[in-house]
Design a protein around this motif. Structure first.
Motif, PDB file in Angstrom:
ATOM      1  N   UNK A  21       0.758  -1.226  -0.269  1.00 32.60           N
ATOM      2  CA  UNK A  21       0.018   0.031  -0.070  1.00 32.60           C
ATOM      3  C   UNK A  21       0.793   1.331  -0.105  1.00 32.60           C
ATOM      4  N   UNK A  22       2.165   1.165   0.371  1.00 32.30           N
ATOM      5  CA  UNK A  22       2.955   2.241   0.286  1.00 32.30           C
ATOM      6  C   UNK A  22       3.587   2.407  -0.932  1.00 32.30           C
ATOM      7  N   UNK A 190      -0.887  10.711  -2.498  1.00 38.65           N
ATOM      8  CA  UNK A 190      -1.987   9.648  -2.814  1.00 38.65           C
ATOM      9  C   UNK A 190      -1.898   9.280  -4.273  1.00 38.65           C
ATOM     10  N   UNK A 191      -1.580   8.158  -4.594  1.00 39.96           N
ATOM     11  CA  UNK A 191      -1.501   7.886  -5.849  1.00 39.96           C
ATOM     12  C   UNK A 191      -2.249   6.430  -6.268  1.00 39.96           C
ATOM     13  N   UNK A 192      -1.763   6.084  -7.388  1.00 42.23           N
ATOM     14  CA  UNK A 192      -2.259   4.637  -7.803  1.00 42.23           C
ATOM     15  C   UNK A 192      -1.357   3.524  -8.195  1.00 42.23           C
ATOM     16  N   UNK A 193      -1.628   2.371  -7.886  1.00 43.22           N
ATOM     17  CA  UNK A 193      -0.677   1.409  -8.266  1.00 43.22           C
ATOM     18  C   UNK A 193      -0.366   1.429  -9.781  1.00 43.22           C
ATOM     19  N   UNK A 263      -3.177   7.467   4.465  1.00 38.74           N
ATOM     20  CA  UNK A 263      -2.650   6.519   3.475  1.00 38.74           C
ATOM     21  C   UNK A 263      -3.456   5.331   3.166  1.00 38.74           C
ATOM     22  N   UNK A 264      -3.497   4.591   4.396  1.00 40.64           N
ATOM     23  CA  UNK A 264      -3.899   3.244   4.317  1.00 40.64           C
ATOM     24  C   UNK A 264      -5.610   3.410   4.016  1.00 40.64           C
ATOM     25  N   UNK A 265      -5.996   4.508   4.707  1.00 43.92           N
ATOM     26  CA  UNK A 265      -7.564   4.620   4.588  1.00 43.92           C
ATOM     27  C   UNK A 265      -7.696   4.805   2.764  1.00 43.92           C
ATOM     28  N   UNK A 266      -6.900   5.616   2.389  1.00 46.50           N
ATOM     29  CA  UNK A 266      -6.900   6.203   0.754  1.00 46.50           C
ATOM     30  C   UNK A 266      -6.724   4.695  -0.181  1.00 46.50           C
ATOM     31  N   UNK A 275      -5.108   2.096  -4.872  1.00 47.31           N
ATOM     32  CA  UNK A 275      -4.393   3.202  -4.392  1.00 47.31           C
ATOM     33  C   UNK A 275      -3.146   2.786  -3.658  1.00 47.31           C
ATOM     34  N   UNK A 276      -2.141   3.768  -3.945  1.00 50.32           N
ATOM     35  CA  UNK A 276      -1.106   3.641  -3.068  1.00 50.32           C
ATOM     36  C   UNK A 276      -0.806   5.147  -2.504  1.00 50.32           C
TER      37      UNK A 276
END
Length: 355
Positions: A21-22, A190-193, A263-266, A275-276
């Motif tokens: 997730x990071x 906040x981004x995407x994988x 971040x984990x919530x996102x 998301x990442x």
């Protein structure tokens, strides 16, 4: 010194941790921004020059010649040799600052990016004179366009918009400090994988709105008193957000943990696993001018660092702007003033998020 080295090693170890997730969103492309800043300054310098940019110099009795550049010619050669993104995909996403866009257009239309320009290349005199005229014409067109009403209007509009964003954001932070004595400041990207890096701008906007919409009933955000967001796009990352969250420092601490939970919530809830996130607070000690974490309203150094961090969010707009569907940057509502006895009031409503 050894203790400092150990702390540095521990910090690097923290930053390099890879947990599900990071992501590694991190900074904007600082190299590109520096390049565009340099180009903008060169163009402004070019339009302040006078006289011909190039002249022909005959080098032998066979009437071979080469070009000799004057001050404006030297500037044009630097501009031509500077690599600036100029493909359809980039141009569809970003709009350059007017000085840069105007110069790039003239250089492109003149075909100078395809011509091997060098003051050492010898050629027949007739060819040298033709090339000299072509290059001088390009410089003249650049000088003439900056005087046109259309260009001046475009430049004024662009600069007014950039200055407005800067003043709004810095003023917003000052207003928060006028209401709260301490702010816990979080920077989370906040981004995407990688598999979801082609997420559209519309979907990214929907996810951002869901984040703030859900926050109304999420205890994680109970003590949040403000926020700033900025939409960006990278060739590998796709669309992503640079977020700054402000919490009431008299009620919460542990900025790294709180940023991690957001971040984990996102990543897990808002984007449903697409998301990442990147927790900038983990590496806050590595910043030359730290403005995140706990910031007291009387701490001039930390507040200066915070102001720099806010400027950082908006500085790309000085030289290029993302073509957004709606707003590309937003902030929360300004807080209500303190009560008559200075008692703090409830955190601001997050209904004020800007679309």
């Amino acid at each position: 010194m050894r203790g400092g080295d150990e702390r540095h090693t521990a910090l690097v170890s923290k930053i390099d941790m890879h947990v599900k997730g990071i992501g590694r969103v991190g900074a904007l492309d600082a190299g590109l921004i520096c390049t565009l800043k340099s180009v903008s300054l060169l163009v402004r310098k070019l339009i302040s020059t006078e006289g011909e940019a190039f002249k022909v110099c005959v080098v032998d009795e066979f009437e071979n010649a080469c070009l000799e550049s004057n001050a404006p010619g030297n500037i044009l050669l630097k501009l031509v040799k500077t690599h600036i993104p100029n493909d359809s995909r980039f141009n569809a996403l970003y709009k350059f600052e007017p000085y840069i866009e105007m110069a790039v257009n003239h250089i492109t239309e003149s075909g100078l990016y395809q011509i091997p320009l060098s003051r050492r290349i010898e050629m027949p005199v007739s060819d040298a004179r033709s090339l000299m005229a072509h290059l001088n014409e390009c410089v003249d067109k650049i000088r003439q366009e900056v005087k046109s009403e259309k260009f001046l209007s475009t430049l004024n509009s662009y600069q007014r918009s950039s200055n407005k964003n800067y003043k709004e954001l810095t003023g917003y932070v000052d207003t928060l400090f006028g209401r709260y004595s301490r702010l816990l400041v979080l920077r989370v990207d906040l981004s995407y994988s990688k598999e979801n890096s082609k997420t559209t701008q519309a979907v990214a906007k929907r996810d951002r709105e869901r984040l703030f919409g859900n926050a109304r009933s999420n205890k994680l955000f109970d003590d949040m008193v403000g926020y700033i967001w900025k939409l960006e796009h990278g060739p590998e990352k796709g669309f992503h957000y640079h977020m700054m969250f402000f919490f009431d420092g008299s009620k919460v601490r542990e900025d790294i943990t709180l940023a991690k939970r957001i971040g984990e919530y996102w990543a897990g809830i808002v984007t449903k696993g697409r998301g990442l996130y990147f927790n900038c607070n983990v590496g806050k000690l590595a910043y030359k001018s730290c403005g995140i974490g706990m910031v007291d309203h009387t701490d001039a150094q930390l507040r200066k660092g915070l102001r720099n961090a806010v400027v950082y969010l908006s500085k790309t707009d000085l030289y290029m702007k993302l073509q957004t569907e709606g707003r590309g940057m937003g902030k929360g509502l300004c807080p209500s003033p303190k009560g008559p006895r200075g008692r703090p009031r409830a955190a601001i409503s997050i209904k004020g998020c800007m679309a």
